[in-house]
Every structure is written in C-alpha cells, then in structure tokens.
Scaffold this motif. Structure first.
Motif, short mmCIF file in Angstrom:
data_model
loop_
_atom_site.label_atom_id
_atom_site.label_comp_id
_atom_site.label_asym_id
_atom_site.label_seq_id
_atom_site.Cartn_x
_atom_site.Cartn_y
_atom_site.Cartn_z
N ARG A 205 0.83 -1.20 0.00
CA ARG A 205 0.00 0.00 0.00
C ARG A 205 0.88 1.27 0.00
NH1 ARG A 205 -2.14 3.86 2.95
NH2 ARG A 205 -0.98 3.37 4.84
N ARG B 90 -0.08 -4.10 -11.40
CA ARG B 90 1.17 -4.35 -10.67
C ARG B 90 1.11 -5.71 -9.96
NH1 ARG B 90 4.87 -0.57 -10.89
NH2 ARG B 90 4.16 1.50 -11.49
N HIS C 85 -4.15 -2.81 -6.61
CA HIS C 85 -2.84 -2.77 -7.27
C HIS C 85 -2.90 -3.01 -8.78
CE1 HIS C 85 -0.75 -2.26 -3.50
NE2 HIS C 85 -1.50 -3.21 -2.98
N ARG D 250 2.66 1.85 -3.35
CA ARG D 250 1.72 2.38 -4.34
C ARG D 250 1.52 3.87 -4.10
NH1 ARG D 250 -3.45 3.50 -4.02
NH2 ARG D 250 -4.52 3.79 -6.01
N TYR E 75 7.02 -0.99 -8.46
CA TYR E 75 6.92 -2.24 -7.71
C TYR E 75 6.06 -3.27 -8.43
CZ TYR E 75 2.11 -1.12 -6.30
OH TYR E 75 0.77 -0.85 -6.30
#
Ligand code: FES
Ligand code: FES
Ligand SMILES: [Fe+2]
Lengths: 377, 331
Positions: free
Chosen positions: B131, B165, B162, B134, B140
């Motif tokens: 979290r 990702r 996400h 992001r 990532y």
C-alpha cells in the motif's frame, strides 16, 4: 480538538513543526554530480545525493556502525554512498551493501531512507510517517517550473523559528516599516484586507490598494513592460498559504482604473513571490524563495534584476527576524499579543497546531476544518 | 527502523473477528493507542496451548486510528502447536496480552524497484508495504501465490488496489509460480541489481527463491525475508561444552545458549547483538561430536563448511540426541 482548548499552544513563541509533511530540502541544482549534501531538515540531519540516473535520495546522515556522517563519505556505484570511517556502503534504500572486513553482511545494517520527490525545482523530503507520504500533498508551486512563468530565487538561512517567517509573510503591513525604500507604502496599512480560511486547509489573505502611487520597485517593473508608464496604479497582494509552510503571493500593479480588481490585468504586471520555509532546528529555518513573473519571459536581465531586488528586500526581513528571535530568547517570560493584522498568521498557527495534534494521537489527518471563516477589517 | 525497541506487553481486547478466506480469521484488537504501525511490523501475542503458555508473532495488517486498533489475520493450521487454535477461538470481548507493534521487516522506500512476493498467509506481512509503495508512486510488482483462490486472504481487495502491478499464481488453477522465471526476469532487467525482493511465505518457497537468487548472482542484501526468528535446521537439544584452557566443562540446556552457559561457567566472552549478526561472539572450535547447527547470519557458507568456528549466541551442537560435545579454544 476544540479551538478553545489549544489556544495557548497556538500563540507559542517557539512553534513545533509537523513531521508528516513534505519539506523543501534543497534546490534541484544543489544536489548534482557525485556530491553529497549535508542538511538538517525538521531537525533530522540528512545526507542528500543523486543516483547515477539522477534520482534524488535522502539518507539519515549517520552511519549504522558508529554514526559517522555519511555526507563526509563518497558517492560510489550506481546508487551508493560509502561511510568515510570504516567503509561500509549503503544503497539508495539505506541497506548496507558492503562490510569490507567480513565475508557476510549483517542483514540488520541499514540507515533510514526518507521519501524524496523532485518537483517545482526543489527536492521535497517527508521526514514523518512514511505510510502517509502522498506526493499529491506537495504544495502547488507550479509557477516555478511552468513555461508561462520565468524567474529565479535563493535560500536564506534564517536564524529564527520557521513560524516567525510565516507570520512575516502572512501580514504585509510590515512592508511600510521594514521595506520603506522599495515596496513599502502607507496605503498598505490603510487598505482593507480579507482573510479566508478554505476547506482544504489553505488560507488566503487579499489586499487591494486602488489608485495609489506605485512604490519604486513596482515603477521600475512597470516600465519593463510599459516604457512610458507613469501615474497611479491599482496594486494587489493575494497571499496563498498551503500547510505546513508554503506561501505563494500573487502580487502586481496595473494602471489605475483599467479593471484589474475585476480580473483584467492586461494593463499591468504580475508576479508571484514563492516562499517555502523548512524548519532546520527550533531556532533556524531554510527559507527558499523565488520571484516569478509572467511577462518578458525572454529577458534574463529582468530575471536577474528582480532576483537581486527581492534579495535586497528579503535581507531586511532577515535582519528583523533574527533580531526578533534574539529578543524572544532574551525575554523568556514575555508572551505574544495579537493585533487585528495577525488574522492570517493566526489561522496558519491554528492549522499547524491541528496537524501537530493529529500526529500526537497517531491519527491520519486533521479533523475537518470549520466552515469558511472571513474576517473583515 | 530495524527493530530496536524492546517489547512492551499490554492488555488488549478483541474488538471484532471475521473470516477473510477459508481458514483465515481476521482479528481486530483494541488496546492502548499504538499509533500507526510501520510496514513490516508484527505483534507478539501470548497464546495458551495444551503445552502451556507460549508466544506467537503475527504481522500487523492494518493499524492506526485514535483507538490504537491493530488487525492481524491468522491461518488455522491443523499441524500447529496450538497457537492458531487459540487465536481462532477468540471472540469479541476476550482479553489478550500483546506487545506494541515491533518492526523487524522494515520497508525501505528508496530502492529503484521493488518486488513483493507473498505465499499463502505470508500476505499479511506485505499488505501494508504494498500500500505504501503504491502511495509513493514507487516502481513495484506484487506477486501473490496460493494453493486455491478461496484460501487467499485479501485477494479481491489487493487486485482492485494494485491493478496490473499484481501477479496472482494459483496452484490448482494451473498457474503456479515458476520461481526461476521470476528471479530470471528480475536478473535480466537493467535494474536487476538494484531490485529489492521482499518475501514472506512457506519455507520451501523462500528456499527456492534464495537458491535461484544466488544462482543468478543477485546481491544478497537485496533479498529480504520475514522468518520470525531463525529456527535452525535441528530441534534444540542439550550438549556439553569444554574449554580446556580455562578448565571449563558445562552443559548447555536446550532452553539456554552456548554464550550464556559459558558466561555462567565463568568464561569472559565478548558479545553484542546476541542475534547471530555481529560476529563478536565467534569462538574457535577444536573438536565437535555431533553437528554444528549454524543459526547465525555472520559466517559465510565457506566459513561454516570449514567447521572451525561457531557463533556462541545462537548456534548449537545437535543431531545426536543430547549426546553432543563441543571443544573450544580459548575465547
Ligand atoms: S562509522 Fe561508518 S563504517 Fe564505521
Ligand atoms: S553476539 Fe553478535 S553474533 Fe553473537
Ligand atoms: Fe517582508
């Protein structure tokens, strides 16, 4: 927290700083090549450098081993620094990547790496809770890097608490007394001003002076755009504060009666005084400023002239702030009293105090601010 | 950053429980305000098992708020020694003894690229890190591996948060994780040597990643994993230690350490970290009956293979049912 409960803290002479905030740590050009800049931000000594591909990094400026300052070390490899004392290396994440005297690396060896974002010609560092470090919270200083604006600025190492600088910028009646030879005029104190406290935690203080003689600084600037200019102007100062410590001031003058207060600034000149103040210690601040303009963008001569002009004006503020801090420290039992002109500065103090209160309870953000408040002189 | 704070035990109350996946119970604890836990934090919980009181560590999945709320998610395992059974039996209003959030798996925000790898319940150690990455706009990837979809806690929320990702591998849907391919992809990219991989999951998965990581010659410091205390290859057992030069011969109990036993017997041994990291307690081994169970991270593989030294604070002699003997040179 109800405003009444915290009111004493709001008029504190040495104002604490929030940690959950982006603070300008350096101009983009101050961190270049293989250099490592040592700078204390919000009371945290940092070693600031760039990786080989230009990404800015801020590590705690103390080696994990025996706390030697990494800023005295060397930039090595793609993204590492090497401690000047026994040669431990750290990467941009702060992980130790080499312990020269042994075959393994202690996995616990690391130094804190702080979030850094490059924006508006500054490197911004978040010294607080990393889980809250949202880059969208960086204050809007878009004039600094926009094609529609030109200008430049400098840094003042102000020997005073950062809140004293904010107080100074939120109330410009001091111009009459501190800057009498350049931008001051008595109409500043005579004119009405409006303070608005917005829902998003920003504060705006606006002042219009209609049909006044232009002070020397502004006459000169007007003639850069209108060589034959003479006569009275409508002058404005609209101060925008963004928490915790950024103040962008929309300033300018236009030929009197040509509609500037109604929005037509075509017969005038407009500048933005950009200020972002980063606490260094309790009693010192890095005060980053710039003067941006939206006319004659091509002229480096005007850029330099304006920067030097403002430098002179701000040196007068710096002298006052240093002296004020000294007098404060010399009178520990004396308190601050407020005047009507302090409305903007007092809103700033209340907003900062709410940020601090939220940090104390580990809460995520200040509680919703009260409805828009307006004060009129 | 890395765990420095000593554990403080406090009373907490179970505020809510709910199931977030098959066999996974979300337990919300209220207690003294703990602030917001940093990514990679865990709490130690005092659990009651048939064998008596014990301590278990659980990752903090959510935290913060004025009430000091801390959320952990616990997988029920049939083979557990009773910790998960205790946790699953908790009901709102029950009291538990817990520590404040402790940081032992810190997220470092400055890496050029991050890969997070979660296997099964290991997801709990990485939810918060993902979290934050992001939020910061970091580069990532988040890889989540499980046996069946219904057992994968937080899957839907994480996929929604996400987006692309996220890579999800589910064994029984025919999309298991190919560890060598994952590590190979990292190694082949320009940022390979500056990519940090943080993982938490079953020991077999983590061993496979470790092997692949060193085969690809990626830097060891960029491989981060959560083990909740290294446990060694053998159960701890009694052994005898002798230091002829000092005339010392003493027994090291299964619940004691070589370092403590030597100091109690009067040897002046240097130490600092007591975690097998600094190497200050390393002693010369002259003879051993049994196998040295190296539990430190200080000695390299080559140094371990030579068998001539031991980290006294964590390593032991084992594999001979309590008949082990260790003969040391002078400290
Ligand atoms: S103090 Fe940095 S390596 Fe020793
Ligand atoms: S005391 Fe540090 S490795 Fe044993
Ligand atoms: Fe001023």
């Amino acid at each position: 927290m109800p405003p009444l409960e915290n009111h004493d803290r709001v008029t504190a002479k040495i104002f604490p700083h929030p940690l959950n905030a982006w603070y300008a740590a350096a101009w983009d050009h101050e961190v270049a090549g293989g250099s490592i800049l040592a700078r204390r931000i919000a009371d945290l000594p940092l070693a600031i450098y760039r990786t080989s591909d230009g990404r800015p990094v801020a590590l705690a400026d103390a080696c994990w081993h025996r706390l030697a300052p990494l800023s005295m070390g060397r930039r090595v490899g793609e993204d590492e620094v090497q401690c000047p004392y026994h040669g431990l290396r750290y990467n941009s994440a702060g992980r130790c990547t080499s312990m020269p005297a042994q075959e393994t690396i202690n996995p616990s060896a690391m130094v804190p790496s702080y979030p850094v974002v490059e924006r508006h010609r500054y490197l911004w560092v978040w010294p607080g809770d990393v889980t809250l470090a949202d880059p969208d919270l960086i204050p809007d200083m878009h004039q600094m890097s926009s094609d529609e604006w030109a200008g430049d600025g400098l840094t003042i190492e102000a020997q005073c608490n950062y809140q004293l600088v904010l107080d100074n910028l939120m109330d410009l009646t001091h111009e009459e007394f501190v800057h009498g030879a350049s931008i001051g005029q008595s109409e500043l104190s005579d004119s009405e001003f409006f303070t608005r406290h917005e829902e998003d935690g920003s504060v705006t203080v606006s002042r219009w002076m209609l049909g006044v003689p232009p002070p020397p600084f502004w006459s000169r600037i007007m003639r850069h755009r209108f060589p034959d200019f003479a006569g009275p102007v409508d002058r404005w100062q609209i101060i925008h504060y963004y928490a915790p410590s950024t103040i962008c001031i929309d300033v300018g003058v236009a030929v009197a009666g040509t509609g500037a207060p109604q929005g037509d600034r075509s017969q005038g000149v407009n500048g933005y005084v950009m200020n972002t103040i980063t606490p260094e210690t309790e009693r010192s601040s890095h005060y980053f400023w710039a003067f941006m303009r939206n006319f004659r963008l091509e002229s480096q001569q005007i850029t330099t002239e304006l920067r030097e002009g403002v430098r002179g004006v701000f040196a007068e503020d710096e002298a006052m702030l240093t002296a004020q801090q000294r007098a404060i420290d010399a009178h520990p039992d004396h308190t601050f009293y407020s005047l009507n002109i302090d409305a903007g500065g007092m809103w700033v103090r209340r907003i900062l105090d709410r940020m601090l209160a939220a940090e104390e309870t580990g809460g995520q953000a200040a509680e919703p601010v009260e409805p828009v408040a307006a004060r009129r002189r | 950053m890395s765990s420095g704070a000593a554990a403080r035990w406090v009373d907490a109350v179970v505020v809510a429980v709910s199931d977030v996946a098959t066999g996974v119970r979300r337990i919300e604890l209220g207690g003294p305000p703990a602030g917001r836990a940093a990514p990679g934090s865990h709490v130690d919980v005092r659990v009651h098992t048939p064998a008596g009181e014990d301590v278990r560590s659980y990752s903090v999945v959510e935290s913060g708020g004025a009430d000091g709320r801390v959320v952990v998610s616990v997988l029920h395992t049939r083979t557990s020694r009773g910790g998960s059974r205790f946790m699953h039996a908790l009901r709102p209003g029950d009291g538990v003894r817990v520590t404040q959030p402790l940081q032992n798996f810190p997220l470092s925000v400055g890496s050029a690229r991050h890969v997070l790898l979660a296997g099964g319940i290991g997801i709990t150690a990485l939810v918060e890190a993902a979290r934050v990455l992001r939020l910061l706009g970091a580069d990532y990837r988040f890889v989540y591996v499980g046996r069946t979809r219904d057992r994968m806690a937080y899957l839907a929320e994480l996929e929604a948060l996400h987006g692309d990702r996220m890579r999800v591998h589910v064994d029984d849907e025919g999309s298991p994780l190919d560890v060598d391919a994952l590590v190979g992809d990292i190694a082949d990219e320009d940022l390979g040597r500056r990519t940090e991989l943080s993982m938490c999951g079953p020991i077999r998965l983590m061993e496979a990643v470790r092997r692949s990581w060193s085969d690809r010659e990626l830097p060891s410091y960029n491989l981060r994993f959560e083990t909740f205390g290294s446990s060694g290859w053998f159960e701890a057992e009694d052994f005898v230690v002798r230091v002829p030069e000092l005339g010392i011969e003493t027994r090291v109990g299964a619940d004691s350490t070589l370092l403590d036993a030597l100091i109690t017997a009067g040897a002046d041994v240097m130490f600092d970290c007591r975690k097998g990291e600094c190497g200050l307690c390393v002693l010369a081994v002259t003879e051993v009956q049994g196998t040295i169970d190296h539990r430190d991270v200080f000695l390299s593989t080559a140094q371990r293979e030579r068998g001539d030294r031991i980290c006294a604070c964590v390593s032991r002699v084992a594999g001979v049912g309590g008949e082990g003997v260790l003969v040391l040179g002078p400290p």
